[in-house]
Design a protein around this motif. Structure first.
Motif, mmCIF file in Angstrom:
data_model
loop_
_atom_site.group_PDB
_atom_site.id
_atom_site.type_symbol
_atom_site.label_atom_id
_atom_site.label_comp_id
_atom_site.label_asym_id
_atom_site.label_seq_id
_atom_site.Cartn_x
_atom_site.Cartn_y
_atom_site.Cartn_z
ATOM 1 N N LYS A 120 0.650 -1.244 0.011
ATOM 2 C CA LYS A 120 0.026 0.082 -0.062
ATOM 3 C C LYS A 120 0.867 1.275 -0.027
ATOM 4 C CE LYS A 120 -3.717 -2.801 0.615
ATOM 5 N NZ LYS A 120 -4.563 -2.905 -0.597
ATOM 6 N N GLU A 121 0.654 2.037 -0.949
ATOM 7 C CA GLU A 121 1.234 3.513 -0.797
ATOM 8 C C GLU A 121 0.771 4.397 0.245
ATOM 9 O OE1 GLU A 121 3.967 4.729 -2.645
ATOM 10 O OE2 GLU A 121 3.555 2.454 -3.363
ATOM 11 N N ASN A 122 -0.687 4.210 0.640
ATOM 12 C CA ASN A 122 -1.143 4.969 1.497
ATOM 13 C C ASN A 122 -2.219 4.493 2.414
ATOM 14 O OD1 ASN A 122 -1.770 7.217 3.415
ATOM 15 N ND2 ASN A 122 -3.016 8.195 1.892
ATOM 16 N N LEU A 123 -1.764 3.736 3.504
ATOM 17 C CA LEU A 123 -2.894 3.001 4.164
ATOM 18 C C LEU A 123 -3.645 3.544 5.293
ATOM 19 C CD1 LEU A 123 -3.945 0.068 4.713
ATOM 20 C CD2 LEU A 123 -2.220 -0.184 6.670
ATOM 21 N N GLU A 141 14.018 2.735 17.393
ATOM 22 C CA GLU A 141 14.255 2.610 16.157
ATOM 23 C C GLU A 141 14.326 0.870 15.646
ATOM 24 O OE1 GLU A 141 19.163 2.085 17.032
ATOM 25 O OE2 GLU A 141 18.360 3.812 15.899
ATOM 26 N N ARG A 142 14.295 0.269 16.648
ATOM 27 C CA ARG A 142 14.201 -1.193 16.405
ATOM 28 C C ARG A 142 12.739 -1.749 15.915
ATOM 29 N NH1 ARG A 142 16.592 -5.474 19.931
ATOM 30 N NH2 ARG A 142 16.057 -6.719 17.982
ATOM 31 N N LEU A 143 11.796 -0.890 16.444
ATOM 32 C CA LEU A 143 10.476 -1.031 16.133
ATOM 33 C C LEU A 143 9.860 -0.520 14.999
ATOM 34 C CD1 LEU A 143 9.027 -0.732 19.898
ATOM 35 C CD2 LEU A 143 9.123 -2.849 18.648
ATOM 36 N N THR A 144 10.331 0.922 14.761
ATOM 37 C CA THR A 144 9.880 1.599 13.808
ATOM 38 C C THR A 144 10.559 1.185 12.362
ATOM 39 O OG1 THR A 144 11.792 3.285 14.253
ATOM 40 C CG2 THR A 144 9.679 3.664 14.959
ATOM 41 N N ALA A 145 11.557 0.240 12.509
ATOM 42 C CA ALA A 145 12.187 -0.326 11.353
ATOM 43 C C ALA A 145 11.448 -1.739 10.733
ATOM 44 C CB ALA A 145 13.801 -0.751 11.561
ATOM 45 N N ILE A 146 10.652 -2.094 11.376
ATOM 46 C CA ILE A 146 10.191 -3.425 11.006
ATOM 47 C C ILE A 146 9.124 -3.013 9.774
ATOM 48 C CG2 ILE A 146 8.159 -4.895 11.771
ATOM 49 C CD1 ILE A 146 8.991 -4.612 14.548
ATOM 50 N N GLY A 147 9.361 -3.727 8.638
ATOM 51 C CA GLY A 147 8.860 -3.301 7.232
ATOM 52 C C GLY A 147 9.371 -2.303 6.663
ATOM 53 N N GLY A 178 10.337 3.718 5.652
ATOM 54 C CA GLY A 178 9.708 4.459 4.920
ATOM 55 C C GLY A 178 8.219 4.291 4.935
ATOM 56 N N LYS A 179 7.752 2.931 5.389
ATOM 57 C CA LYS A 179 6.428 2.385 5.391
ATOM 58 C C LYS A 179 5.821 2.709 6.658
ATOM 59 C CE LYS A 179 6.530 0.061 1.421
ATOM 60 N NZ LYS A 179 5.541 0.216 0.176
ATOM 61 N N LYS A 180 5.252 4.069 6.615
ATOM 62 C CA LYS A 180 4.750 4.726 7.937
ATOM 63 C C LYS A 180 3.453 5.239 7.569
ATOM 64 C CE LYS A 180 7.760 2.865 10.306
ATOM 65 N NZ LYS A 180 7.617 1.477 10.904
ATOM 66 N N LEU A 181 2.281 5.382 8.330
ATOM 67 C CA LEU A 181 1.029 5.820 8.313
ATOM 68 C C LEU A 181 0.951 7.330 8.080
ATOM 69 C CD1 LEU A 181 -1.015 3.979 11.022
ATOM 70 C CD2 LEU A 181 -0.738 3.343 8.413
ATOM 71 N N ASN A 182 0.083 7.850 7.338
ATOM 72 C CA ASN A 182 -0.084 9.239 7.193
ATOM 73 C C ASN A 182 -1.236 9.560 8.307
ATOM 74 O OD1 ASN A 182 -0.954 11.859 6.578
ATOM 75 N ND2 ASN A 182 -0.994 11.571 4.593
ATOM 76 N N ALA A 210 3.588 2.820 14.266
ATOM 77 C CA ALA A 210 3.210 2.613 12.820
ATOM 78 C C ALA A 210 3.185 4.248 12.322
ATOM 79 C CB ALA A 210 1.609 2.374 12.948
ATOM 80 N N LEU A 211 3.152 5.047 13.214
ATOM 81 C CA LEU A 211 3.282 6.664 12.642
ATOM 82 C C LEU A 211 4.713 6.954 12.480
ATOM 83 C CD1 LEU A 211 0.551 8.111 14.728
ATOM 84 C CD2 LEU A 211 0.357 8.089 12.245
ATOM 85 N N GLY A 212 5.687 6.023 12.781
ATOM 86 C CA GLY A 212 7.174 6.176 12.655
ATOM 87 C C GLY A 212 7.780 6.784 14.060
ATOM 88 N N LEU A 213 7.190 6.623 15.129
ATOM 89 C CA LEU A 213 7.685 7.483 16.544
ATOM 90 C C LEU A 213 7.916 6.099 17.576
ATOM 91 C CD1 LEU A 213 4.729 9.891 16.939
ATOM 92 C CD2 LEU A 213 7.186 10.307 15.918
ATOM 93 N N GLY A 214 9.193 6.287 18.124
ATOM 94 C CA GLY A 214 9.469 5.230 19.020
ATOM 95 C C GLY A 214 10.936 4.678 18.802
#
Length: 302
Positions: A116-119, A155-161, A164-168, A149-153
């Motif tokens: 998904k480009e924008n989920l 780095e090992r958690l935000t790196a999953i997936g 650049g794959k984060k929610l708007n 999921a919004l890219g906060l927190g």
């Protein structure tokens, strides 16, 4: 893909590490015992059960480098879940994840975002789940998945997936909130996410809330993920969940919300989390979760 295409795969994630509370790891087996397979087959779904992701409970909660409990194992499990959800989507099926505590949303959303480009996300929960290592007094990661999921927190958690794959945040809607701390309230305002607390549900009514939620979450999005924490409901209707907060959604409000999502045809993935049969009454909360899945997947139309 939408739920109309009638092919669904479930993955169980028997994890309690994010909540650090026994019982919620039994959620997937309780939901299966409550008849999720027969319920969804009855309404016409080609049903596939991909089993459970293995979860190992470490002997030590923290590694000394972070206050986040069970970080290594939660990262491993969510990475495996991300891969599993992405594979389901790539095979043309609808992923339905059975929790486990709400930390599993990190992997579910990351997996859904691979295609998904924008989920968009509609997040049913009594809480904001927007804490980070810096703001969490407990270190329990089930209070952090939406932030991740919004890219906060961490780095090992935000790196999953993929970072650049984060929610708007413009496509993120919270419903049923009634236990938000001041920092979470301010963060939601700063991000521009939409929150319908129980005050708004009472004032506006569920039909209007969902009309707005569906519009916001799907605006410019190529899919919408539904994350349903059973503590979104009032404890009278969902006894078997670990972080109960009085004054939540009623049984019919919950069903109506999911029925309206089904009617809109926007859902592309979903998870139901925080079912704890150890504190439940005769598996009633798991049965409620299955009934809610039925509503989300269009059973009321059949």
């Amino acid at each position: 893909m939408t739920t109309k295409e009638k092919r669904i795969s479930i993955i169980g994630v028997p994890m309690n590490l994010g909540a650090d509370r026994l019982g919620v790891d039994l959620g997937p087996v309780a939901i299966r015992y409550a008849g999720v397979k027969s319920r969804l087959e009855r309404i016409g779904y080609d049903f596939e059960d991909r089993g459970d992701i293995e979860v190992v409970r470490p002997e030590v909660a923290t590694d000394g480098h972070s206050n986040l409990k069970y970080l290594d194992e939660i990262v491993r499990v969510n990475t495996a879940l991300c891969d599993g959800v992405a594979d389901i989507v790539n095979s043309g099926r609808f992923p339905l994840v059975l929790g486990g505590d709400h930390s599993i949303a990190i992997g579910t959303i990351a997996g859904a975002m691979q295609s998904k480009e924008n989920l968009g996300v509609i997040w049913f929960d009594a809480h904001g789940d927007l804490n980070t290592a810096e703001t969490s007094p407990s270190g329990n990661i089930h209070g952090m998945p939406l932030a991740v999921a919004l890219g906060l927190g961490h780095e090992r958690l935000t790196a999953i997936g993929g970072v650049g794959k984060k929610l708007n945040p413009k496509n993120v809607v919270l419903i049923g909130s009634r236990d938000l701390d001041p920092g979470e309230r301010q963060l939601l305002k700063d991000l521009g996410a939409t929150v319908f607390t129980m005050h708004e549900v009472d004032l506006m009514g569920m039909p209007k809330v969902m009309e707005e939620a569906i519009r916001i979450a799907s605006d410019g999005a190529d899919g919408v993920h539904i994350s349903f924490d059973m503590d979104a409901m009032d404890p009278f209707f969902a006894t078997g969940t670990g972080t109960r907060v009085a004054g939540g959604l009623s049984y019919r409000e919950s069903h109506l919300a999911l029925e309206l999502i089904a009617q809109a045809g926007i859902a592309t993935s979903a998870e139901f989390v925080e079912v704890n049969p150890l504190i439940d009454n005769k598996n009633e909360t798991a049965e409620t979760a299955v009934a809610l899945m039925d509503s989300l997947l269009g059973g009321w139309l059949k």
